[in-house]
Write an enzyme that holds these catalytic residues in place. Sequence first.
Site, PDB file in Angstrom:
ATOM      1  N   GLU A 486      96.463 117.295  10.442  1.00 54.61           N
ATOM      2  CA  GLU A 486      96.641 118.786  10.388  1.00 54.61           C
ATOM      3  C   GLU A 486      95.556 119.511  10.097  1.00 54.61           C
ATOM      4  O   GLU A 486      94.732 119.771  11.432  1.00 54.61           O
ATOM      5  CB  GLU A 486      97.651 119.246   9.376  1.00 54.61           C
ATOM      6  CG  GLU A 486      98.060 120.649   9.442  1.00 54.61           C
ATOM      7  CD  GLU A 486      99.427 121.116   8.938  1.00 54.61           C
ATOM      8  OE1 GLU A 486     100.362 120.184   8.353  1.00 54.61           O
ATOM      9  OE2 GLU A 486      99.832 122.037   9.162  1.00 54.61           O
ATOM     10  N   GLU A 764      99.598 120.230  -2.756  1.00 56.53           N
ATOM     11  CA  GLU A 764     100.276 121.291  -1.740  1.00 56.53           C
ATOM     12  C   GLU A 764     101.678 121.581  -2.428  1.00 56.53           C
ATOM     13  O   GLU A 764     102.045 122.732  -2.447  1.00 56.53           O
ATOM     14  CB  GLU A 764     100.766 120.460  -0.582  1.00 56.53           C
ATOM     15  CG  GLU A 764     101.610 121.301   0.308  1.00 56.53           C
ATOM     16  CD  GLU A 764     101.643 120.584   1.769  1.00 56.53           C
ATOM     17  OE1 GLU A 764     101.465 119.157   1.850  1.00 56.53           O
ATOM     18  OE2 GLU A 764     101.790 121.336   2.686  1.00 56.53           O
TER      19      GLU A 764
HETATM   20  C1  BGC Z   1     100.631 123.813   6.152  1.00 53.95           C
HETATM   21  C2  BGC Z   1     100.662 124.972   5.314  1.00 53.95           C
HETATM   22  C3  BGC Z   1     101.060 126.237   6.109  1.00 53.95           C
HETATM   23  C4  BGC Z   1     102.554 125.841   6.605  1.00 53.95           C
HETATM   24  C5  BGC Z   1     103.281 127.058   7.020  1.00 53.95           C
HETATM   25  C6  BGC Z   1     102.117 123.526   6.686  1.00 53.95           C
HETATM   26  O1  BGC Z   1     101.990 122.652   7.713  1.00 53.95           O
HETATM   27  O2  BGC Z   1     100.106 122.711   5.734  1.00 53.95           O
HETATM   28  O3  BGC Z   1      99.921 125.021   4.454  1.00 53.95           O
HETATM   29  O4  BGC Z   1     100.983 127.442   5.543  1.00 53.95           O
HETATM   30  O5  BGC Z   1     102.585 124.696   7.219  1.00 53.95           O
HETATM   31  O6  BGC Z   1     104.431 126.936   6.836  1.00 53.95           O
END
Ligand code: BGC
Length: 912
Positions: A486, A764
Site C-alpha cells: 500500500e 492502524e
Molecule cells: C488505508 C487507510 C485509508 C483507508 C481508507 C486503507 O487501506 O490503509 O489508512 O485511509 O484505506 O479507508
Amino acid sequence: MKSFKLFLLLLFIPGIIYSQGLSVFDLTCEHKKNPVGIDNKQPRLSWKISGTSRNLMQTAYSLRVASDPGFSGKSLVWQSGKVNSEESVLVPYSGPELKPGTRYFWQVRIWDNNGKSSGWSETASWETGLSENADWKAEWIEMQGDTNRYSPSPHFRKEFNLTKNISRAVVYITAHGFYELHLNGKKVGDQVLTPGWTTYGKRLQYQVYDVTGLLSKGVNAAGAVLGDGWYRGTLAWGNNWAVYGKRLGLLMQMKISFTDGTETMIVTDGSWKCSNDGAIRMNDIYNGETYDATRKLTGWNLGGYDDSKWEPVRTAVYNNNIVASEGALIRKIEEIKPVKVFRSPKGSLLVDMGQNMVGWIRLKVSGPKGTVVTLRHAEVLDKYGEFYTENLRAAKCQITYTLAGTGEEIYEPRFTFMGFRFVEVSGFPGELTADNITGVVVHSDMEVTGSYESSNPLLNQLQHNIKWGQKGNFVDVPTDCPQRDERLGWTGDAQAFTRTAAFNYDVAAFFTKWLKDLALDQKPGGEVPDVIPDVLNPQNAKTARPSAGWGDVAVITPWTLYQVYGDKDLLSRQYPSMKAWVEYIRANAGDSYIWKGGSKYGDWLFYHPPVNNHSEPDGHTEHDFIATAFFAYSSGLLSKAAEELGKSDDAAFYSGLYDKIKEVFNQEYVTPAGRVGTNSQTSYVLALMFDLLPEELRPKATRFLADDIRSRRNHLSTGFLGTPFLCHVLTRNGYPDLAYDLLLQETYPSWLYPVKMGATTIWERWDGQKTDSTFQDAGMNSFNHYAYGAIGDWMYRSSAGIDNGKPGYKEIVVYPYITKKLDFSRASFESPYGTISSGWERKDGKIILRVVIPPNTSARIFLPTGDLSKVNLREEATKKPQTAIPVFTHNKKENRIEASAGSGEYVFEISE
Ligand code: BGC
C-alpha cells in the site's frame, strides 16, 4: 525571595524594557536553510530574532542580496533599505528578476523597539533552479528493450575530458524511476529514493547538486544506475505495476564553469552507453531487492572502464513538466543497532531492532563466493514468537544478497524500503551477531520542531510512537503505512495528522509539495482522489469517487498549515483547489444540503464490540451524517480562508453556506434534547468540533458524549475521523478530566493499550494485537499507521498548552489543562518566530507554569485559575533582571486569569 502579588502587578504597565545584545539567526528561504534549486520568482525570506529579554519586537528590517558572499558593491543585486515593519517571516525578495542556475547570498539586519539595531546577520543563500523547461538541454536516455517488470537495473555511463581548471560544477538531474548518480566513482549527494514521488504525469522533480569537488581536469566519468521506484514498480494492490510507464529513463545535465570564465555542459544524449548486466537483478519498493555481488560492474563509474560491450542508449522525448524539488529531501537520517539476535521457537534466526523502523538493513558479511543470504522483514512476532508477515499482504519485503566472496562485504539496498522491527536471516555464513546488522532509518529530512514530555512514562512512549509513526510515513509523501502493499498518500490519514505532524517536525516544505500534487490530481469536477499521488484511478481519469473526511484534506490541511506557518502564499495557491472541493460537494448535496452517499469510509476503523457482545453499542456513525458534517466544516474553513485572502464575496457566500448546512443538519440529526446522529461518540465529536449545534444544546450534547464514555468505563469508540477531535471537544466543553481519563486509559480501546503491548509506533487498529497476543485481521493490520497518533496535537496544544492565536504564532495562546493525574506536562515548539515552551508541574499544593515566548510575538497566557489572588509571578526563577511584566486580567468567559505578555521567560506559581 521576591514575589509580586497580583494587586501590585496590576499597577504595572509594561513599558520599561531591558534589551540585551540584538541579533538575528536561523535564516531560511522558502522554509529551507540555504536551498538549492528554487523556482519561485520571488523567494520568501525568514529569520528569527535572538534574545530572551522581555517584550522584544522588531520595528524595522533591512535585507541585502548579492551574487557574492562578500557583498561587494558590484555584486549587490538588491537592497531593501530600512523597511519599517514587524515582518520577519516569509518576506518576499523584491529585487530585479533572478537568473536561473545562480546562487544568491543574503543577509538581514533589524531594529527593535528599544531603538537598538543588530549587525548584519550570518550569510545565508539560495540557488535558483532551471526555472523554465527550456533551460533543459539534456535528452532523456533509456535502455533498448528495458520494459519488463523486475528487470535488472540499467546503468548509464559517459566519459568526458576537461582541459581547464574548474571553478564550479552543478548537476541537474531527474529520472523515470529512482536514480543514483556517480561521478568518478563517488555517489553524488546524500539523498536517497530520488527524485521522490510526485504526480509524475503532471510534474516530475529534479535535484540540484554542487559537484565541484567531484570533478577534475582530465578524464572524468559520470555513471547512473536506475531503479523501478514509484514510476515502474509495484504500486497499490492487485499486482499493479508500471503506473506511470514501463521504461526507466535518465535526464541529467551538468554545467561546468572554468576559472577562465568559460563554461561547458555535459548532458545525457545519444552518446551515452548502457548495460543492465550488473549486480542489482531486481528492485521493487514493495518486494525488495536482489543483489548478486558476483556480477558487480567494478569500475563502471570511473574513467578508463571498458564499456565496449555496453549498448548505445535510445533517446526519447517526453512532455514532462520538470520542477524543482520543493519538499523535504529523503535521506538516511539515523542508524540503529539490533537489541537482540536470537532463534525463534521453531528455529528461525531472527534479529530484533527494538524499534519498528522504516528504511533498510546494512549487512556486513564475509563468506564463500555464491553464498546467498536472505533477509525478510516483519513488524511483529506472533503469539508463539514466530516471524509474522501475513499483514504485509502481497509485499515480499525481501532482500537477497549473493556474496562475491572477496572478504568483508558491506551491502545495503538502495531502491526499496521496508517497514519492520524484526529481520529473519537465512543463509548467513558463520555466526550472525549484532555487528553484522545495522538499521538505516530513512525518511524526509524535516527539522525536528517539537518535544512533549510528561510524568507518565507510558504517555512519553506514546509520544515516541507518534514521532516514529511520522518518520516512517513521511517518505516524500504522507503515507498510510510503510510496509504492506500500500504505502500510499491516503488523504484521510493525512488530514487527521497534519496538526500533530506540524508540531513534531517542520512540515511546511513537505506539505507544500504534496498539496500541489493534490491540486493537480483533483478532477475537473473538484473530486479529490483518495490517495495523492492518485494511483487508484487511471492516470487520465476525468472523475473519481471521493469520500468525506478524506477529500476534505484539500481544505483542512492548507488551513492547518496556514495556522502553523502563516504562509499566505500557500493558502492562496491552494485556494482554487479548496474551493473546487467544496463546490463539488455543494453540487452533489444540491438543495437538500445533506451530502448523501458522500462517505465511502465512514468513521474508518471505529470500535466494534466483540461479536458475541450484544450489550455494548458499537461506535457506528451514520455515513451521510459524516459527509454533511464535513461539508459544513470545509465550507466554514473555506469562508475563513477567503476572508484571510481578502475575497470578501466568497467569504460571505461560504459562511452563508455553512449556516445553511448547519440549519439542515440540526433538523436532520439533532433532537431537541441534544442527542446527535447515531448517539455515537463521533456523532457528538464532529457536531461539537465543527460548531454545528445551537449554543444551548452544546452542554447537553457534551453530556451525552461524556455519559457514553463513562458507560464504557472511560473508553473511546471513535475511528479515524472522530479520534483527532475527541479530547479537544471534551476540554473545550468542560470535561478536561474525562479527556485525561481517555488519554491515560491503558486497556483496549485506547491510545495506551498498544503502548502496554510493547508498541514502538502507532497501530492502524485499536486492537492490532489482542490481549491474548493474537492479531486482528491480516488484511488490514498495520503496526505503523500514524492516524490515531493525531492525539499528539492535543498533548501539545491542550495538555502542555501551546496554541496559536494568530496564523504562524505571531500571537501565541498558552492554555494548558492541568490534571491531578499527572505531576507534570511540558512541551516546546520551534515556531516560525523561535522557540515557544510551556510546561506545568504540580508541587506542594502549587502549580508552577513555565512559559517561554519568542521575540517579535505576543502571548495570551491562560492561567489555571480564575482567582487573581492565587497567582504569583516568580521573577527570581527566570534568573534574569526583568523590568517588564505581563498585564493580568480576568477572562470571564473562560474564568481564567489571562496574562498578556510579550517575549521572555515567565514562571507563574498558582496555589491550588
Ligand atoms: C488505508 C487507510 C485509508 C483507508 C481508507 C486503507 O487501506 O490503509 O489508512 O485511509 O484505506 O479507508
